[in-house]
Design a protein around this motif. Structure first.
Motif, PDB file in Angstrom:
ATOM      1  N   LYS A  51       3.174  17.185  13.701  1.00  0.00           N
ATOM      2  CA  LYS A  51       2.104  18.183  13.609  1.00  0.00           C
ATOM      3  C   LYS A  51       2.303  19.087  12.396  1.00  0.00           C
ATOM      4  N   ASN A  52       3.544  19.539  12.175  1.00  0.00           N
ATOM      5  CA  ASN A  52       3.813  20.427  11.038  1.00  0.00           C
ATOM      6  C   ASN A  52       3.534  19.745   9.710  1.00  0.00           C
ATOM      7  N   LYS A  53       3.885  18.475   9.590  1.00  0.00           N
ATOM      8  CA  LYS A  53       3.603  17.740   8.349  1.00  0.00           C
ATOM      9  C   LYS A  53       2.096  17.618   8.121  1.00  0.00           C
ATOM     10  N   VAL A  54       1.348  17.305   9.185  1.00  0.00           N
ATOM     11  CA  VAL A  54      -0.109  17.177   9.071  1.00  0.00           C
ATOM     12  C   VAL A  54      -0.728  18.529   8.742  1.00  0.00           C
ATOM     13  N   LEU A  55      -0.313  19.578   9.433  1.00  0.00           N
ATOM     14  CA  LEU A  55      -0.857  20.914   9.178  1.00  0.00           C
ATOM     15  C   LEU A  55      -0.545  21.385   7.764  1.00  0.00           C
ATOM     16  N   SER A  56       0.637  21.094   7.260  1.00  0.00           N
ATOM     17  CA  SER A  56       0.979  21.435   5.874  1.00  0.00           C
ATOM     18  C   SER A  56       0.042  20.746   4.896  1.00  0.00           C
ATOM     19  N   TYR A  57      -0.219  19.458   5.138  1.00  0.00           N
ATOM     20  CA  TYR A  57      -1.136  18.708   4.274  1.00  0.00           C
ATOM     21  C   TYR A  57      -2.530  19.318   4.321  1.00  0.00           C
ATOM     22  N   LEU A  58      -3.026  19.600   5.520  1.00  0.00           N
ATOM     23  CA  LEU A  58      -4.371  20.151   5.662  1.00  0.00           C
ATOM     24  C   LEU A  58      -4.492  21.518   4.998  1.00  0.00           C
ATOM     25  N   ASN A  59      -3.491  22.364   5.177  1.00  0.00           N
ATOM     26  CA  ASN A  59      -3.511  23.692   4.562  1.00  0.00           C
ATOM     27  C   ASN A  59      -3.412  23.603   3.038  1.00  0.00           C
ATOM     28  N   GLU A  60      -2.558  22.728   2.553  1.00  0.00           N
ATOM     29  CA  GLU A  60      -2.377  22.549   1.108  1.00  0.00           C
ATOM     30  C   GLU A  60      -3.665  22.102   0.428  1.00  0.00           C
ATOM     31  N   ASP A  62      -6.763  22.684   1.709  1.00  0.00           N
ATOM     32  CA  ASP A  62      -7.851  23.574   2.155  1.00  0.00           C
ATOM     33  C   ASP A  62      -8.852  22.918   3.105  1.00  0.00           C
ATOM     34  N   TYR A  63      -8.363  22.029   3.984  1.00  0.00           N
ATOM     35  CA  TYR A  63      -9.236  21.453   5.002  1.00  0.00           C
ATOM     36  C   TYR A  63      -9.326  22.403   6.189  1.00  0.00           C
ATOM     37  N   LYS A  64     -10.473  22.454   6.825  1.00  0.00           N
ATOM     38  CA  LYS A  64     -10.679  23.233   8.041  1.00  0.00           C
ATOM     39  C   LYS A  64     -10.349  22.350   9.238  1.00  0.00           C
ATOM     40  N   TYR A  65      -9.694  22.915  10.235  1.00  0.00           N
ATOM     41  CA  TYR A  65      -9.265  22.131  11.387  1.00  0.00           C
ATOM     42  C   TYR A  65      -9.051  23.028  12.598  1.00  0.00           C
ATOM     43  N   MET A  66      -8.921  22.405  13.748  1.00  0.00           N
ATOM     44  CA  MET A  66      -8.468  23.084  14.955  1.00  0.00           C
ATOM     45  C   MET A  66      -7.542  22.134  15.699  1.00  0.00           C
ATOM     46  N   SER A  67      -6.569  22.705  16.377  1.00  0.00           N
ATOM     47  CA  SER A  67      -5.553  21.895  17.046  1.00  0.00           C
ATOM     48  C   SER A  67      -5.920  21.610  18.490  1.00  0.00           C
ATOM     49  N   GLY A  68      -6.093  20.338  18.801  1.00  0.00           N
ATOM     50  CA  GLY A  68      -6.272  19.876  20.158  1.00  0.00           C
ATOM     51  C   GLY A  68      -7.222  20.685  21.007  1.00  0.00           C
ATOM     52  N   ASN A  69      -7.003  20.610  22.298  1.00  0.00           N
ATOM     53  CA  ASN A  69      -7.764  21.404  23.248  1.00  0.00           C
ATOM     54  C   ASN A  69      -6.842  21.814  24.384  1.00  0.00           C
ATOM     55  N   LEU A  70      -7.368  22.484  25.355  1.00  0.00           N
ATOM     56  CA  LEU A  70      -6.563  23.003  26.453  1.00  0.00           C
ATOM     57  C   LEU A  70      -5.767  21.917  27.170  1.00  0.00           C
ATOM     58  N   TYR A  71      -6.340  20.739  27.304  1.00  0.00           N
ATOM     59  CA  TYR A  71      -5.719  19.671  28.071  1.00  0.00           C
ATOM     60  C   TYR A  71      -4.930  18.686  27.228  1.00  0.00           C
ATOM     61  N   ASN A  72      -5.151  18.678  25.944  1.00  0.00           N
ATOM     62  CA  ASN A  72      -4.474  17.708  25.073  1.00  0.00           C
ATOM     63  C   ASN A  72      -4.190  18.329  23.723  1.00  0.00           C
ATOM     64  N   GLN A  73      -2.941  18.624  23.472  1.00  0.00           N
ATOM     65  CA  GLN A  73      -2.531  19.201  22.186  1.00  0.00           C
ATOM     66  C   GLN A  73      -2.010  18.128  21.224  1.00  0.00           C
ATOM     67  N   GLY A  74      -2.219  16.852  21.539  1.00  0.00           N
ATOM     68  CA  GLY A  74      -1.683  15.758  20.745  1.00  0.00           C
ATOM     69  C   GLY A  74      -2.569  15.282  19.614  1.00  0.00           C
ATOM     70  N   TYR A  75      -3.527  16.098  19.210  1.00  0.00           N
ATOM     71  CA  TYR A  75      -4.355  15.730  18.076  1.00  0.00           C
ATOM     72  C   TYR A  75      -4.826  16.982  17.342  1.00  0.00           C
ATOM     73  N   ILE A  76      -5.296  16.776  16.118  1.00  0.00           N
ATOM     74  CA  ILE A  76      -5.874  17.834  15.294  1.00  0.00           C
ATOM     75  C   ILE A  76      -7.272  17.376  14.917  1.00  0.00           C
ATOM     76  N   GLN A  77      -8.244  18.230  15.160  1.00  0.00           N
ATOM     77  CA  GLN A  77      -9.640  17.943  14.812  1.00  0.00           C
ATOM     78  C   GLN A  77      -9.923  18.495  13.435  1.00  0.00           C
ATOM     79  N   VAL A  78     -10.221  17.616  12.488  1.00  0.00           N
ATOM     80  CA  VAL A  78     -10.609  18.045  11.143  1.00  0.00           C
ATOM     81  C   VAL A  78     -12.112  18.313  11.158  1.00  0.00           C
ATOM     82  N   LEU A  79     -12.511  19.481  10.699  1.00  0.00           N
ATOM     83  CA  LEU A  79     -13.908  19.885  10.770  1.00  0.00           C
ATOM     84  C   LEU A  79     -14.663  19.562   9.496  1.00  0.00           C
TER      85      LEU A  79
END
Length: 79
Positions: A51-60, A62-79
């Motif tokens: 997750k940290n590697k993916v989030l670093s890439y997305l932040n670097e 400038d992609y917009k995203y949100m992390s998972g949902n209440l029931y499943n934190q195993g994915y990142i939604q790219v907006l």
């Protein structure tokens, strides 16, 4: 009803990083963003390092995203 996120719930432009080596994540994401237009999901599983590697890439990049949902934190939604 709680649905589990699995291969049957994937869209054709989602990317599943399960089984990828950490050092291959950036190139996998570069190729995926080149060939696909958001929105899509990046399936990371529950690995905090993944997750940290993916989030670093997305932040670097400038992609917009949100992390998972209440029931499943195993994915990142790219907006």
């Amino acid at each position: 009803m709680i649905l589990q996120y699995g291969i049957n719930n994937m869209n054709k432009n989602d990317i599943d990083l399960h089984g990828k080596f950490y050092e291959d994540i950036e190139s996998a994401l570069e190729g995926h963003f080149y060939n696909n237009i958001p929105p899509f999901k990046i399936i990371t599983g529950n690995s905090s390092k993944m997750k940290n590697k993916v989030l670093s890439y997305l932040n670097e990049h400038d992609y917009k995203y949100m992390s998972g949902n209440l029931y499943n934190q195993g994915y990142i939604q790219v907006l």
